[in-house]
Scaffold this active site. Sequence first.
Site, PDB file in Angstrom:
ATOM      1  CG  LEU A   1     -46.414 -43.487 -14.715  1.00 32.30           C
ATOM      2  CD1 LEU A   1     -46.621 -44.512 -13.610  1.00 32.30           C
ATOM      3  CD2 LEU A   1     -45.284 -43.911 -15.637  1.00 32.30           C
TER       4      LEU A   1
ATOM      5  NE  ARG B   1     -50.243 -30.982 -23.254  1.00 30.38           N
ATOM      6  CZ  ARG B   1     -50.246 -32.192 -23.768  1.00 30.38           C
ATOM      7  NH1 ARG B   1     -51.283 -32.621 -24.466  1.00 30.38           N
ATOM      8  NH2 ARG B   1     -49.206 -32.988 -23.610  1.00 30.38           N
TER       9      ARG B   1
ATOM     10  CG  ASN C   1     -52.845 -41.813 -23.847  1.00 26.81           C
ATOM     11  OD1 ASN C   1     -53.164 -42.924 -23.449  1.00 26.81           O
ATOM     12  ND2 ASN C   1     -53.731 -40.887 -24.143  1.00 26.81           N
ATOM     13  N   GLY C   2     -48.399 -41.081 -22.804  1.00 25.78           N
ATOM     14  CA  GLY C   2     -46.956 -40.938 -22.849  1.00 25.78           C
ATOM     15  C   GLY C   2     -46.436 -41.045 -21.428  1.00 25.78           C
TER      16      GLY C   2
ATOM     17  CG  ASP D   1     -46.933 -30.401 -22.110  1.00 26.79           C
ATOM     18  OD1 ASP D   1     -47.801 -29.834 -21.437  1.00 26.79           O
ATOM     19  OD2 ASP D   1     -47.081 -31.532 -22.606  1.00 26.79           O
TER      20      ASP D   1
ATOM     21  CG  ASN E   1     -54.854 -31.330 -23.813  1.00 29.92           C
ATOM     22  OD1 ASN E   1     -54.320 -31.106 -24.899  1.00 29.92           O
ATOM     23  ND2 ASN E   1     -54.451 -32.297 -23.015  1.00 29.92           N
TER      24      ASN E   1
END
Length: 234
Positions: free
Chosen positions: A209, A91, A211-212, A148, A7
């Site tokens: 839930l 990712r 950082n974003g 995503d 990532n």
Amino acid sequence: MKILVVNAGSSSVKYQLIDTDTEKAIAKGMVSRIGMSGSVLSHKPFDRNEVKISAEILDHIQAIEYIVSILLSPNHGVIKDRSEIQAVGHRVVHGGEKFKESVLITPELMLELRNLIELAPLHNPHNIRGINACEKTLPGLPQVAVFDTAFHHGMPPYAYIYGIPYVLYKRYGIRRYGFHGTSHKFVSDRASAMLKKPLSELKVITAHLGNGASITAVDRGVSVDTSMGFTPLE
């Protein structure tokens, strides 16, 4: 089979080495502060304590080189030869309307990813850098992009079309895309397992839930609405 999962962010690379035979992460960690003073590699083998290594890591290529090196390290590593890494998974934040599932990375796909930069200018360029770095450090390995946005392709038009002139959607792609899809899919699958009820019979609200943050309505395994739209601002 061992898969390196990556990532890549603007100044960091998170990673895990997954053994698909045991379905466990045999090592994980992160390179932080890439291109800045005080770069650090944090590495945790599954059976030993975490180690931190300070170094001058100028770009993503060096970051991936450090990751591969510590995976091979006699003291901190978990593999003996880089040939044990048989594939790399990335990712990738935005797959637009085209990519509805994970795909093998090819030169043609890289062109498509570059075309999608304007939809995710803070994320996709760094994801692309991570792919290029792995190609240079681990040449010839199959690489796969995991999007995503892919999980949210099941949303009906009434959920993803905004109340704005339709031409703005057709011309500029302004619509609800949804993000954190890999997380929402995982959480809905786990809910199914924990409730001992088939996913095909479940209607659940999943929450990501971190950082974003976002929530998603999942109807029998399909995302039908989500709180993140064209951007996280909603």
